[in-house]
Every structure is written in structure tokens, then in C-alpha cells.
Enzyme design. Sequence first.
Site, PDB file in Angstrom:
ATOM      1  N   TYR A 156       0.809  -1.216   0.000  1.00 18.37           N
ATOM      2  CA  TYR A 156       0.000   0.000   0.000  1.00 18.37           C
ATOM      3  C   TYR A 156       0.846   1.273   0.000  1.00 18.37           C
ATOM      4  CZ  TYR A 156      -4.472  -2.362   1.003  1.00 18.37           C
ATOM      5  OH  TYR A 156      -5.618  -3.127   0.943  1.00 18.37           O
ATOM      6  N   ASP A 264      -5.301  -7.747   4.525  1.00 20.03           N
ATOM      7  CA  ASP A 264      -6.567  -7.115   4.110  1.00 20.03           C
ATOM      8  C   ASP A 264      -7.488  -8.191   3.535  1.00 20.03           C
ATOM      9  OD1 ASP A 264      -8.503  -5.175   3.229  1.00 20.03           O
ATOM     10  OD2 ASP A 264      -7.720  -5.476   1.210  1.00 20.03           O
ATOM     11  N   ASP A 268     -11.210 -10.024   5.335  1.00 23.84           N
ATOM     12  CA  ASP A 268     -12.581 -10.105   4.816  1.00 23.84           C
ATOM     13  C   ASP A 268     -13.038 -11.562   4.867  1.00 23.84           C
ATOM     14  OD1 ASP A 268     -12.936  -7.366   4.258  1.00 23.84           O
ATOM     15  OD2 ASP A 268     -13.966  -7.793   2.367  1.00 23.84           O
TER      16      ASP A 268
END
Length: 374
Positions: A156, A264, A268
Site C-alpha cells: 500500500y 486485508d 474479509d
Amino acid sequence: MKTYRIALVPGDGIGKEVVPAGVKVLEAAARASGANAGLKPGATGDAAGGGEAFQLSFQAFDWGCEYYLRTGRMMPEDGLEQLRPFDAIYLGAIGHPTVPDHISLRELLLKIRFGFDLYVNLRPVEILPGLESPLRGKSAAEINMLFVRENTEGEYCGLGGRFKRGTAEEVAIQQVIFTRRGTKRVMRYAFEQARRRPRRRLASATKSNAMQYTMVLWDEVLREVARDYPDVTVANYHVDALAARMITHPETLDVVVGSNLFADVLTDLGGALQGSLGLAASANINPTARLGPPMFEPVHGSAPDIEGRGVANPIAAIWAASLMMEHLGEPAAATRIMAALRAVTGEGRVRTPDLGGKNTTAEFTAAVIARLTA
Ligand code: NAD
Ligand code: IPM
Ligand code: MN
């Protein structure tokens, strides 16, 4: 009386629905802290134990996609300076189809995480009472993980560019940065968490079979840091196999440390294992230095498919509020919020549609508050 200053950034979509729900619960927890102050742990009427009375003072910021469409910015130029004096940030979700996601998220959510060097993103994966994981035959006792996500570098980092844009020869480069310092500090924190939990296990998400620079450094640092924690059992899994393991052998996973992107994706999946994305909470913290306030938020996004209907599940946001109280140094309030949440899910009468119920965000929130103040 102790007063905590909380900056509210509801953001977009269902962020504007779940943050007000969480704020109501926080206000009830603050009221209960007054009523229960001075009680010894376990004293009648207060399952969570005593704790000093405290107050919360909220200030809301209307930053997000609507703000962008009005002003051309996701937040003011001095947004981080405005947030800095607060004790914590409570955020809903950012993102709306009217603004490209890479603008809205990078210019607000990631700016806060990076700008305040909130290098740990903590994400618990647990099954609440009364709820079932979609995994057949797996009980709550077998699904209890704590993800420690690297939050300020890795995939990121945001470096890169596009060359010959729009032509057939176009090239896009997205750089990845892994520093020894950044990797070490997040792993050290993960080991500390593992050490405090009964099973004392740490799993790392790697991909050093294909990524010979960044992920090999990741593995080396894992081995180095592990030497300081001989009491913690370490396993290093390739991230693809780890994703499968979350489904096939979730009971073997305790604390999991992963890079920004890997964790990440895995979290989920963690939310899905919990029973809904509407359940997964997170804390963005810097455990070693303060460049700005920590930030607490649900893992889920702005859910444009259900926004405005008043049916978003507020559990993730309420759980994040509990994490906030814990990190502010109010463990009794944190426990009280979770106890109320658990009591309501355990009872099973009030549920939002993502969990198969028919209730609204407001009805679920009212049930939690009724428990909290009972
Ligand atoms: P999402 O998490 O918003 O939604 C995925 C699915 O889960 C949807 O079907 C949604 O209805 C459901 N869902 C999510 N939260 C729920 C809740 N509390 N209650 C009931 N159902 C819930 O992910 P997405 O659709 O990929 O993203 C939508 C927007 O949100 C995009 O702009 C994305 O970039 C952004 N996003 C923001 C954050 C954040 O701000 N932290 C996180 C993820 C995605
Ligand atoms: C999350 C979200 C964000 C992330 C996006 C919206 C940038 O998915 O908090 O998990 O990837 O960190
Ligand atoms: Mn995510």
C-alpha cells in the site's frame, strides 16, 4: 472527571448509519461508568467490574465523498492537524460510486493510517454467542483468531506511476516497500499478542516462494524476532495455503501476522467466517509512539448496495467502539459494551438482515443499549 475527545468521521454510505449507532452505545457506556464507578469487579449489578467514571466529548467531521464533490478534497488540507489533538478517531467507511476509490480511500482513510504512523491494524475474528460460522461443524471455540495487519507500508506504499497512459504500450508500475524496521515492529507486536493468549501461537502470511526480495526479508525478520519469544509457537504459511487453512483448520490459528494487502484479503475472509462482514472490527494503533490519535473502524466498507435503508449491521462498529475504550484505558467500559453485544446476539431475538433477521440498525442498537444500561 476524565473526558476523552473523540473525532467522528462517519464517511460515506452505511458509515453514516453505523457510526451514530456506535456513538449511542458509547454514550450509554459513559453513563454506565458513572453509575457503576467505585464498584469492585464482580460486584452486583456490574458484570464488567468497576472503573472510574468518564465522559466522552464528540466532534463530527463531514469528510468523505460528498465533501469531495463540494470541495475537490476528501478532507481539508490541514485535516491531520485538526485530528491530532483528539484522543481517538472513530471512523465509519469511505467510498462512494461517485468518486474513484483510489482517490477517496488514499486521500482520507490511508492518509490517516500513514500520516499518524498507525502501523498495527488489529482485527479480531471471533464468533459471537448465538451466531454460527458458515463453516459446517466448527464451533466458536474453534474460530478465535487475532489478525495483526501491517498498516503503513508494503503493497500500500503508493509509489509507482503510469507510462504512455492510454496507449497500447501503456505500462503501470506499483511499487512494494518492505523495510526491516517496519516488518520487525509489527512482528514484535504480534509476538507480544501471541504471548498474552492461552495458546501462544503465531502464524505468519508469506509468499516467499514467488517473491524473492520482500517476502524473503519478511521470513528472515520473522525468524529473528522469534528468537526473543521461545514461548510462542511459530508457523510460516504461504498466504494461499493460509487462506485455505482458515477454512479447513481454523482451530490451528491464533494470532496471524500479515502484510498490508495479504491481511486485508484474509480479514474479509475472517469476517465471512464470523458470519457476516458486518461483524468484523478493527483498531489502527501505534503501540510505541504517538504521532496522532489511534483510529477505530469496522473492517467493512460503505456498502452502497444497502445504504440508506437503515438495515446495516452495527455490530462491527460497536465492537470497534469497544476496542477504542480498551485502548483508551477503559477496559471496564470495553467489557461492558462487549457483554451487552454478546447478550443480544446470544438471545437471538434482534438481528439485522445480513444475519437472517428482519431488524433495523436502530432496533439492534436499542437492544444493546437496553442491555448495557439494565
Ligand atoms: P463492502 O464491505 O462495503 O460490502 C461488501 C458486502 O458486504 C456488500 O454486499 C455489503 O452490503 C455487505 N456489508 C458490508 N458491511 C455490512 C454491514 N455492516 N451490514 C450488512 N451488510 C454489510 O465492500 P465493497 O462493496 O467492496 O466496497 C464498497 C465501498 O466501500 C468501496 O468504495 C470500497 O472501496 C469501500 N471500502 C471502504 C472501506 C473503509 O472505509 N474502511 C473498507 C472496505 C471497502
Ligand atoms: C480495509 C479496506 C481498505 C484497505 C481499503 C478501502 C483501502 O478494505 O480497511 O480493509 O484495504 O485497507
Ligand atoms: Mn479490506
